[in-house]
Write an enzyme that holds these catalytic residues in place. Sequence first.
Site, PDB file in Angstrom:
ATOM      1  N   GLU A 192     -19.774  -2.197  10.781  1.00  0.00           N
ATOM      2  CA  GLU A 192     -20.601  -1.233  11.491  1.00  0.00           C
ATOM      3  C   GLU A 192     -21.752  -1.879  12.245  1.00  0.00           C
ATOM      4  O   GLU A 192     -22.088  -1.451  13.364  1.00  0.00           O
ATOM      5  CB  GLU A 192     -21.143  -0.193  10.506  1.00  0.00           C
ATOM      6  CG  GLU A 192     -20.085   0.708   9.907  1.00  0.00           C
ATOM      7  CD  GLU A 192     -19.392   0.132   8.683  1.00  0.00           C
ATOM      8  OE1 GLU A 192     -18.501   0.806   8.136  1.00  0.00           O
ATOM      9  OE2 GLU A 192     -19.766  -0.996   8.273  1.00  0.00           O
TER      10      GLU A 192
ATOM     11  N   LYS B  39       0.844  -1.182   0.000  1.00  0.00           N
ATOM     12  CA  LYS B  39       0.000   0.000   0.000  1.00  0.00           C
ATOM     13  C   LYS B  39       0.892   1.248   0.000  1.00  0.00           C
ATOM     14  O   LYS B  39       1.826   1.350   0.783  1.00  0.00           O
ATOM     15  CB  LYS B  39      -0.911  -0.006   1.225  1.00  0.00           C
ATOM     16  CG  LYS B  39      -2.109   0.922   1.132  1.00  0.00           C
ATOM     17  CD  LYS B  39      -3.095   0.657   2.252  1.00  0.00           C
ATOM     18  CE  LYS B  39      -4.350   1.496   2.085  1.00  0.00           C
ATOM     19  NZ  LYS B  39      -5.341   1.227   3.147  1.00  0.00           N
TER      20      LYS B  39
ATOM     21  N   ARG C 152     -25.699   1.702   7.738  1.00  0.00           N
ATOM     22  CA  ARG C 152     -25.599   0.248   7.673  1.00  0.00           C
ATOM     23  C   ARG C 152     -26.068  -0.415   8.963  1.00  0.00           C
ATOM     24  O   ARG C 152     -26.313  -1.622   8.981  1.00  0.00           O
ATOM     25  CB  ARG C 152     -24.159  -0.152   7.375  1.00  0.00           C
ATOM     26  CG  ARG C 152     -23.554   0.619   6.215  1.00  0.00           C
ATOM     27  CD  ARG C 152     -22.200   0.109   5.814  1.00  0.00           C
ATOM     28  NE  ARG C 152     -22.329  -1.075   4.998  1.00  0.00           N
ATOM     29  CZ  ARG C 152     -21.316  -1.685   4.397  1.00  0.00           C
ATOM     30  NH1 ARG C 152     -20.101  -1.236   4.557  1.00  0.00           N
ATOM     31  NH2 ARG C 152     -21.517  -2.755   3.662  1.00  0.00           N
TER      32      ARG C 152
END
Length: 611
Positions: free
Chosen positions: A364, A280, A392
């Site tokens: 979540e 990354k 969510r």
Amino acid sequence: MLIEKINSPADVKKLSAKELTALAEELRGRLIDVISKNGGHLSSNLGVVELTVSLHFVFDSPDDRILWDVGHQSYVHKLLTGRRDQFDTLRQFGGLSGFPNPTESAHDAFVAGHSGNSISAALGFAEEEARKGSGRFTVAVVGDGSFTNGMIYEALNNCGNKSLRLIIVLNDNEMSISKNVGAVSSYFSRFRTGGRYLRFKRVTARLLLALPLIGRPLFRLLRGVKNLFKRILVSENLFELLGFAYIGPVDGNNISRLNTVLREAKSMEKPCVVHVCTTKGKGYPGAEQRPDAYHSVGAFDKACGIDPDGCCTGFSALFGEIVCAHAQADPALVAVTAAMCDGTGLCAFRSMFPDRFYDVGIAEEHALTFAAGLSAAGAHPVLAIYSSFCQRCFDQILHDAALPALPVVLAIDRAGLVYADGPTHHGVFDVSFLRTVPGMTVYSPETASELRDSFDKAFASKTPAAVRYPKSSECAEDTGAYTVCADGDLKYRDFGSPKKVAVTYGRMAADVCAAAALAGDTRVVKLVKIHPIDYKALGALLDGAEALLLCEEGIHAGGVAEGIAAELAGGRRTRIRAIEGFVPHGDAKALKQLLGFLPEQLADDLRGLEA
């Protein structure tokens, strides 16, 4: 430059191995140039450059569909699919979205902006293509972080042991998914993904299957022996247990290796997981060293980079100070977040109270019910969550927190418009659905002192409470211009003789006051507590007014403005200025103008209400 020759994925397929590597470096440079000017997601896109090039070299987009989980790592995909000349408009009003958008290009197969939906959607595509017998492939690119999302496992459970042209690319840039069982496992993984091994495997399969009568039984026998040998040496991983073919891990920043394993995945007779390991932030030293800090950035000097230790500013930073102060006074207070520690301002809390801090990953729904469990056990939890992601866990708010009347506190960051991130991230729906939850209290402060007061009340609540505030580098202090009433839950300010009243809340109050100054003869009422509303106190502030303007940086249907109009409009001339649908990405001025939220536009609304 090679990048100037790429107008579609077909042009990628014309390049040699050496040219593909050179193209990757050019793409990386273009990413850094544009993101440093426009802001956006940097480290995730730098990490998938080679992977994206390989995907478009091996597959045939848009006939083969490539779905990006979350979607913030799709910038290279946009550069390779005919949008190179528009790339400078990334995240600008009227320009390219920072996320996949099917209305923008046929190469964007599915809307993405939240984690966890890619495999479910990809399965839908793959099943329909299988039913039609089209032969098209569907590829879902999923980061390892998304594998903390429960929807991923619901989809995996529904995928395995089917004959589908479905390939899941697990982009592992941080943690290992498969269990490392020593040197033999490491060697066997390298062996299984080696080019010579895979070519030998394909040639052997073709030769055996060409033999009459005994070819297919012999092929099955040898494959069974190979799988038995593999099970002896290497523990089966989750994907294989669920019925997937599995290839990897493989270097996800090596285009040649990627091309080999992706071709192998296409030859499978069932869904396949290709496990790639990427770096990354690759190619930009600051992002490689601190990929978290460079995950989502504003404009910056690419020569100097950003301050990697900067946690957050504005409302988020102030929330961090507030929650730390409350935690020092209340040993039962705990903080929960869903992979958003830095963004929500919990850096200091994590350092000061490590045994009272919980990051549950991108989950979540689990975060909310986990917080409810903590509360039921005697803790005082606060869940820091972005407004867009709070959508969510509506069922968990309703069923697991509100129904048992547990005092869970929601710190809802990024409330309202988030501008350049666009419709997948605008926090404009939370007010509408939170107002339907029995026992829920909702605050939407504009200033620093209001934020402190709102959290004081929320932490003292005996039922669920939410404090919502915008993404902003500024957090204004009270000027004393408002008259306070209803225990600070209502405030008002007069501009001339109040023949008209404008009611609003949150950061929109500043623009409404500017509009009232332009239009004159207007009282501006600012709600700090937006649910439940003290309609008796609010009604008293409307006495004598002939017209009413209700302004809201949220969705109209079910919103605060709609509720006030139903209760108090009466015979007054009334206008609601709220959001009616999905809002595109763009800068603050452009989006406010689009929605009629600029002070001069609101002033025209007020003038239009005059008799």
